[in-house]
Structures are given as structure tokens and as C-alpha cells.
Design a protein around this motif. Structure first.
Motif, short mmCIF file in Angstrom:
data_model
loop_
_atom_site.label_atom_id
_atom_site.label_comp_id
_atom_site.label_asym_id
_atom_site.label_seq_id
_atom_site.Cartn_x
_atom_site.Cartn_y
_atom_site.Cartn_z
N HIS A 4 -68.19 79.54 -44.73
CA HIS A 4 -69.03 78.60 -43.98
C HIS A 4 -69.40 79.08 -42.58
O HIS A 4 -70.40 78.64 -42.03
CB HIS A 4 -68.35 77.23 -43.91
CG HIS A 4 -68.31 76.54 -45.24
ND1 HIS A 4 -69.32 75.70 -45.67
CD2 HIS A 4 -67.41 76.60 -46.25
CE1 HIS A 4 -69.03 75.27 -46.88
NE2 HIS A 4 -67.87 75.79 -47.26
N VAL A 5 -68.59 79.96 -42.02
CA VAL A 5 -68.86 80.46 -40.68
C VAL A 5 -69.49 81.85 -40.73
O VAL A 5 -70.37 82.16 -39.94
CB VAL A 5 -67.56 80.48 -39.82
CG1 VAL A 5 -67.80 81.09 -38.45
CG2 VAL A 5 -67.01 79.07 -39.68
N ALA A 9 -73.14 78.90 -37.65
CA ALA A 9 -72.05 77.96 -37.36
C ALA A 9 -72.34 77.13 -36.11
O ALA A 9 -72.08 75.92 -36.08
CB ALA A 9 -70.73 78.71 -37.22
N LYS A 10 -72.91 77.75 -35.08
CA LYS A 10 -73.19 77.03 -33.84
C LYS A 10 -74.29 75.97 -34.03
O LYS A 10 -74.39 75.03 -33.24
CB LYS A 10 -73.59 78.01 -32.73
CG LYS A 10 -74.90 78.72 -32.96
CD LYS A 10 -75.24 79.65 -31.80
CE LYS A 10 -76.54 80.36 -31.98
NZ LYS A 10 -77.68 79.54 -32.29
N ASP A 11 -75.08 76.10 -35.08
CA ASP A 11 -76.16 75.15 -35.36
C ASP A 11 -75.79 74.09 -36.38
O ASP A 11 -76.60 73.22 -36.71
CB ASP A 11 -77.41 75.91 -35.83
CG ASP A 11 -77.95 76.85 -34.77
OD1 ASP A 11 -77.83 76.51 -33.56
OD2 ASP A 11 -78.48 77.92 -35.13
N GLU A 60 -69.96 68.37 -39.81
CA GLU A 60 -69.86 69.31 -40.92
C GLU A 60 -68.62 70.18 -40.77
O GLU A 60 -67.87 70.39 -41.73
CB GLU A 60 -71.12 70.18 -41.00
CG GLU A 60 -71.14 71.11 -42.18
CD GLU A 60 -72.51 71.71 -42.44
OE1 GLU A 60 -72.56 72.65 -43.25
OE2 GLU A 60 -73.52 71.25 -41.87
N HIS A 61 -68.39 70.68 -39.56
CA HIS A 61 -67.20 71.50 -39.33
C HIS A 61 -65.92 70.71 -39.57
O HIS A 61 -64.99 71.20 -40.22
CB HIS A 61 -67.20 72.08 -37.92
CG HIS A 61 -68.23 73.15 -37.71
ND1 HIS A 61 -68.27 74.30 -38.46
CD2 HIS A 61 -69.27 73.22 -36.84
CE1 HIS A 61 -69.28 75.05 -38.05
NE2 HIS A 61 -69.91 74.42 -37.08
N VAL A 62 -65.87 69.48 -39.05
CA VAL A 62 -64.66 68.66 -39.22
C VAL A 62 -64.41 68.41 -40.70
O VAL A 62 -63.29 68.61 -41.20
CB VAL A 62 -64.79 67.33 -38.44
CG1 VAL A 62 -63.66 66.37 -38.80
CG2 VAL A 62 -64.80 67.60 -36.94
#
Length: 167
Positions: free
Chosen positions: A116-117, A129-131, A136-138
Motif C-alpha cells: 500500500h505504501v 502514500a502521502k496522497d 485509509e492508512h488507519v
């Protein structure tokens, strides 16, 4: 010296555990959806398959259950991924027990990071990842931790049972 393992039992335990933990991950995503409905209109498995040349009529194919259209191709990729990583984790954990540190949670987080990253953003399957939204990350971080934790619990138990029956 390498530990002798029952490869057949490790693979079977991992596949079974991966299938069940795939259900756990789907349940997690029902509670904490990783993507907005707009971003999920073509989810990452569908987008990746389309990038590989599979037509959208196939990637978006559905079946109907209880009046709902469900994406069977996405489920096939989801459960294939989960069963494959379940087998990899089960066999790998027998050969290199350090992989099972933390009941699989660090392994699950490494899978999240790798896919994912790093990988999917580089392929253009998902945004960088920064976008990606914080939600979503959590969802993905916690979901991957619970996914591999449940894989570990089941694969460990099944491997022991399969080995016991092999004696």
C-alpha cells in the motif's frame, strides 16, 4: 541447523488460515472502510487487473446475493492474496521463527507497507502514500495487523493439529 518441518501441513494450515483471515479483513473493512465510495468504484484489485490488461467487464463482474451485487473477481483476488500470504507466513514461520514475532502483527504491517505504501503507488494502482487519506492508512494499518494476527492464531493451531494427526 534448520528445523525439520512438515511442509504439507504448513502449506495447508497457511492456506486455511489465510482464507479465514481474509474474512476477518473483509469484516474489518466493513467497520472501517479504507476508501471513499468514489475511490472504491474501481478497487485496487480491479485496477491492478485492468493495468495487466484484464477488461473492466471481467474485473467488475458480480454475482447477486440477497439483492446485492457483489464483486466476485475482487473477492477472488482478495482471498487468493490472503491464502497465498497465509501459506508464505506459515511455511516461513516454521523455517525462520523470528517471522512470527508479535503473533504476525509486524509481518502484516510489512505487507501493508510493501503493497500500500510502496508497490501499488509505484504501479499507479493507488495514489502515492502521502496522497491517500488518513482514514485509509488507519484502516489498512489496523486491518493488516488484525489480518495477520488472526492468520497466526489459526495457522499455528492448525499446523499443530495436522502434525499431530500425521504421527
Amino acid at each position: 541447523m534448520a528445523q525439520k518441518i512438515n511442509l504439507k501441513a504448513a502449506v495447508a494450515a497457511g492456506i486455511a488460515a489465510g482464507l479465514v483471515s481474509g474474512l476477518v479483513k473483509l469484516g474489518w473493512e466493513n467497520l472501517m472502510p479504507p476508501r471513499t465510495p468514489e475511490r472504491d468504484a474501481t478497487n485496487p484489485p480491479q485496477k491492478l487487473l485492468e493495468q495487466l490488461g484484464v477488461p473492466s467487464e471481467v474485473t467488475h463482474a458480480t454475482y447477486t446475493y440477497a439483492g446485492q451485487q457483489l464483486p466476485w473477481v475482487s473477492y477472488l483476488v482478495h482471498f487468493g492474496f490472503s491464502a497465498g500470504f497465509g501459506a508464505l507466513y506459515s511455511v516461513g514461520g516454521q523455517l525462520a521463527p523470528w517471522l512470527k514475532t508479535g503473533r504476525g502483527v509486524p509481518f502484516g504491517l510489512a505487507v501493508w507497507d510493501a503493497f500500500h505504501v510502496e508497490l501499488m503507488p509505484r504501479l499507479g494502482t493507488v495514489p502515492a502514500a502521502k496522497d491517500q487519506p488518513l482514514e485509509e492508512h488507519v484502516s489498512e494499518i489496523l486491518g493488516h495487523a488484525v489480518w495477520m494476527w488472526s492468520t497466526d492464531l489459526m495457522a499455528t493451531q492448525l499446523y499443530q493439529q495436522f502434525n499431530h494427526h500425521a504421527d
